[in-house]
Each structure stands twice: as structure tokens, then as C-alpha cells.
Motif scaffolding. Structure first.
Motif, PDB file in Angstrom:
ATOM      1  N   GLU A  18      13.692 -21.105  -8.441  1.00 25.77           N
ATOM      2  CA  GLU A  18      14.504 -20.497  -7.399  1.00 25.77           C
ATOM      3  C   GLU A  18      13.719 -19.384  -6.733  1.00 25.77           C
ATOM      4  O   GLU A  18      12.807 -18.813  -7.331  1.00 25.77           O
ATOM      5  CB  GLU A  18      15.803 -19.925  -7.977  1.00 25.77           C
ATOM      6  CG  GLU A  18      16.761 -20.988  -8.426  1.00 25.77           C
ATOM      7  CD  GLU A  18      18.099 -20.405  -8.841  1.00 25.77           C
ATOM      8  OE1 GLU A  18      18.172 -19.199  -9.175  1.00 25.77           O
ATOM      9  OE2 GLU A  18      19.077 -21.161  -8.846  1.00 25.77           O
ATOM     10  N   ARG A  19      14.092 -19.109  -5.490  1.00 24.36           N
ATOM     11  CA  ARG A  19      13.514 -17.966  -4.801  1.00 24.36           C
ATOM     12  C   ARG A  19      14.534 -17.423  -3.826  1.00 24.36           C
ATOM     13  O   ARG A  19      15.471 -18.118  -3.434  1.00 24.36           O
ATOM     14  CB  ARG A  19      12.207 -18.316  -4.110  1.00 24.36           C
ATOM     15  CG  ARG A  19      12.336 -19.196  -2.886  1.00 24.36           C
ATOM     16  CD  ARG A  19      11.006 -19.429  -2.242  1.00 24.36           C
ATOM     17  NE  ARG A  19      10.812 -18.462  -1.178  1.00 24.36           N
ATOM     18  CZ  ARG A  19       9.966 -18.601  -0.206  1.00 24.36           C
ATOM     19  NH1 ARG A  19       9.178 -19.638  -0.172  1.00 24.36           N
ATOM     20  NH2 ARG A  19       9.860 -17.699   0.735  1.00 24.36           N
ATOM     21  N   VAL A  20      14.351 -16.196  -3.460  1.00 28.62           N
ATOM     22  CA  VAL A  20      15.221 -15.562  -2.479  1.00 28.62           C
ATOM     23  C   VAL A  20      14.666 -15.905  -1.104  1.00 28.62           C
ATOM     24  O   VAL A  20      13.472 -15.757  -0.837  1.00 28.62           O
ATOM     25  CB  VAL A  20      15.287 -14.034  -2.687  1.00 28.62           C
ATOM     26  CG1 VAL A  20      16.086 -13.373  -1.575  1.00 28.62           C
ATOM     27  CG2 VAL A  20      15.894 -13.724  -4.052  1.00 28.62           C
ATOM     28  N   VAL A  21      15.553 -16.425  -0.241  1.00 24.33           N
ATOM     29  CA  VAL A  21      15.177 -16.850   1.099  1.00 24.33           C
ATOM     30  C   VAL A  21      16.100 -16.150   2.086  1.00 24.33           C
ATOM     31  O   VAL A  21      17.314 -16.106   1.878  1.00 24.33           O
ATOM     32  CB  VAL A  21      15.332 -18.382   1.240  1.00 24.33           C
ATOM     33  CG1 VAL A  21      15.049 -18.843   2.658  1.00 24.33           C
ATOM     34  CG2 VAL A  21      14.441 -19.108   0.251  1.00 24.33           C
ATOM     35  N   THR A  22      15.527 -15.598   3.144  1.00 22.86           N
ATOM     36  CA  THR A  22      16.340 -15.023   4.210  1.00 22.86           C
ATOM     37  C   THR A  22      16.239 -15.939   5.416  1.00 22.86           C
ATOM     38  O   THR A  22      15.139 -16.203   5.920  1.00 22.86           O
ATOM     39  CB  THR A  22      15.880 -13.597   4.571  1.00 22.86           C
ATOM     40  OG1 THR A  22      16.000 -12.788   3.393  1.00 22.86           O
ATOM     41  CG2 THR A  22      16.745 -13.009   5.683  1.00 22.86           C
ATOM     42  N   ARG A  33      19.770 -17.018  -2.680  1.00 24.13           N
ATOM     43  CA  ARG A  33      18.917 -17.400  -3.813  1.00 24.13           C
ATOM     44  C   ARG A  33      19.081 -18.910  -3.938  1.00 24.13           C
ATOM     45  O   ARG A  33      20.169 -19.402  -4.209  1.00 24.13           O
ATOM     46  CB  ARG A  33      19.364 -16.700  -5.087  1.00 24.13           C
ATOM     47  CG  ARG A  33      18.492 -17.046  -6.282  1.00 24.13           C
ATOM     48  CD  ARG A  33      18.864 -16.166  -7.476  1.00 24.13           C
ATOM     49  NE  ARG A  33      17.826 -15.903  -8.402  1.00 24.13           N
ATOM     50  CZ  ARG A  33      16.640 -15.353  -8.182  1.00 24.13           C
ATOM     51  NH1 ARG A  33      16.311 -15.031  -6.967  1.00 24.13           N
ATOM     52  NH2 ARG A  33      15.768 -15.145  -9.130  1.00 24.13           N
ATOM     53  N   LEU A  34      17.973 -19.626  -3.701  1.00 21.26           N
ATOM     54  CA  LEU A  34      18.028 -21.084  -3.638  1.00 21.26           C
ATOM     55  C   LEU A  34      16.983 -21.740  -4.520  1.00 21.26           C
ATOM     56  O   LEU A  34      15.877 -21.214  -4.675  1.00 21.26           O
ATOM     57  CB  LEU A  34      17.768 -21.565  -2.197  1.00 21.26           C
ATOM     58  CG  LEU A  34      18.725 -21.123  -1.108  1.00 21.26           C
ATOM     59  CD1 LEU A  34      18.175 -21.533   0.249  1.00 21.26           C
ATOM     60  CD2 LEU A  34      20.094 -21.720  -1.342  1.00 21.26           C
ATOM     61  N   ALA A  81      14.849 -25.478   3.110  1.00 20.85           N
ATOM     62  CA  ALA A  81      15.365 -24.187   3.578  1.00 20.85           C
ATOM     63  C   ALA A  81      14.258 -23.143   3.565  1.00 20.85           C
ATOM     64  O   ALA A  81      14.135 -22.345   4.500  1.00 20.85           O
ATOM     65  CB  ALA A  81      16.553 -23.741   2.722  1.00 20.85           C
ATOM     66  N   ALA A  82      13.429 -23.162   2.540  1.00 18.93           N
ATOM     67  CA  ALA A  82      12.356 -22.176   2.428  1.00 18.93           C
ATOM     68  C   ALA A  82      11.358 -22.295   3.589  1.00 18.93           C
ATOM     69  O   ALA A  82      10.749 -21.308   3.983  1.00 18.93           O
ATOM     70  CB  ALA A  82      11.632 -22.326   1.093  1.00 18.93           C
ATOM     71  N   GLN A  83      11.206 -23.490   4.150  1.00 20.70           N
ATOM     72  CA  GLN A  83      10.309 -23.677   5.288  1.00 20.70           C
ATOM     73  C   GLN A  83      10.829 -22.978   6.542  1.00 20.70           C
ATOM     74  O   GLN A  83      10.062 -22.702   7.450  1.00 20.70           O
ATOM     75  CB  GLN A  83      10.142 -25.163   5.610  1.00 20.70           C
ATOM     76  CG  GLN A  83       9.354 -25.942   4.594  1.00 20.70           C
ATOM     77  CD  GLN A  83       9.345 -27.414   4.950  1.00 20.70           C
ATOM     78  OE1 GLN A  83      10.382 -28.080   4.926  1.00 20.70           O
ATOM     79  NE2 GLN A  83       8.173 -27.918   5.299  1.00 20.70           N
ATOM     80  N   ALA A  84      12.117 -22.736   6.603  1.00 16.29           N
ATOM     81  CA  ALA A  84      12.726 -22.135   7.788  1.00 16.29           C
ATOM     82  C   ALA A  84      12.817 -20.618   7.691  1.00 16.29           C
ATOM     83  O   ALA A  84      13.285 -19.968   8.629  1.00 16.29           O
ATOM     84  CB  ALA A  84      14.118 -22.734   8.010  1.00 16.29           C
TER      85      ALA A  84
END
Length: 176
Positions: A18-22, A33-34, A81-84
Motif C-alpha cells: 500500500e501507499r499513500v496517493v493524493t 491509502r491504496l 491510481a498511483a499513475q495519476a
């Protein structure tokens, strides 16, 4: 004695990372957190409650999940999502302005460019991008550049008419 199949099943499970993504969605930041494997589509629908973006085929073949990322249309079911992160995401919920529907939305309503409505958000997002790209020169060109968006009801002639109408009205969005 240890059961080999059970041990193998445990050992082969992928680790969940998981990582925090804004995400900047419709001009508003969301910190989530995804799992790093979560698609943009699932983050929008399941985590942010923005259900206008539809999950059709979940394989990038139908266009129902089309959104804009930095002004370009993307299939959110094929985008992590992380790519965006750090990019401007626009969904169908962010298209209308304070003065009412976007010109493309208005043209879809006037030309009955939707029937059941399931594909309409993706169709509108693609139509907006097509107009911004300057690809609405002819009906054939509109059909070609909208071909990645499928409609089960067969509203294609109405969709082409709506895009043509929006183009004639200058249906571009300066923020696209």
C-alpha cells in the motif's frame, strides 16, 4: 508432516503493498491509502464515491470508464491510481459548470445522444477530448475518434449529431 499444497498457497500469495496517493479529482485533492494495484476507476468509484465513471468491460475495450488526465482521455480501468498522482483528473462529475451543463452535455440532451445512459459519461468525456483535439471535421472523423466508446443501445447517429452540434457551437472547455 506439512501439507505441501497449503504451504505453497501461502508462499505464493502476492504481498499487498500500500501507499499513500493524493489524487487531484475535479479540482479537489483527495489523499488515499491504496493497494498499489488499485485502478483509477476503482479508486474513483469505490473510494471517492464518484460513480459517474462506469465499469463496463474492465478490459479497456468499451470506453465506459473514460476520464481525462491532464486534459487527455484515458481508460481509467487500465490506469493505476498511483499513475495519476500529481495529475489533474476530470470525471463526468466535474464537467458541468456553475452556469449549467457543458456544451457537449447539452448537445447530448438535445440530440438524445443517450438511451439507457450507461455509456453516456464515457461518451461525453471522449467527445470533449475529440473536440479539444480538433477531430470533429466530419461525421466520419467523429465516428473514427469515438470508435473506442461502445453503446449497447445503438445511439451512434444521435451521438455523432450531438458531437457535430457541440463542435458547431464551439463546445470546447478551456480547462480541458
Amino acid at each position: 508432516m506439512t501439507d505441501v499444497a497449503s504451504r505453497r498457497d501461502v508462499d505464493e500469495r502476492p504481498a499487498i503493498i500500500e501507499r499513500v496517493v493524493t489524487l487531484d479529482v475535479n479540482g479537489r485533492p483527495y489523499t488515499l491509502r491504496l493497494d498499489t494495484r488499485v485502478t483509477l476507476l476503482d479508486a474513483l468509484r469505490d473510494r471517492l464515491g464518484l460513480v459517474g465513471t462506469k465499469k463496463g468491460c474492465d478490459q479497456g475495450a468499451c470506453g465506459a470508464c473514460t476520464v481525462h488526465v491532464d486534459g487527455r482521455r484515458v481508460l481509467s480501468c487500465l490506469t493505476l491510481a498511483a499513475q495519476a498522482e500529481g495529475r489533474a483528473i476530470t470525471t463526468i462529475e466535474g464537467v458541468s459548470g456553475p452556469d449549467g451543463p457543458h456544451p457537449v452535455q447539452q448537445a447530448f440532451m438535445e440530440h438524445d445522444g443517450f438511451q439507457c445512459g450507461f455509456c453516456t459519461p464515457g461518451q461525453i468525456m471522449s467527445a470533449m477530448a475529440l473536440l479539444a483535439e480538433g477531430r470533429a471535421g466530419s461525421d466520419e472523423e467523429i465516428r473514427e475518434f469515438m470508435s473506442g466508446n461502445l453503446c449497447r443501445c445503438g445511439a451512434y447517429p444521435n451521438i455523432v449529431a450531438a458531437v457535430r452540434e457541440a463542435a458547431s457551437r464551439g463546445g470546447l472547455d478551456a480547462d480541458l
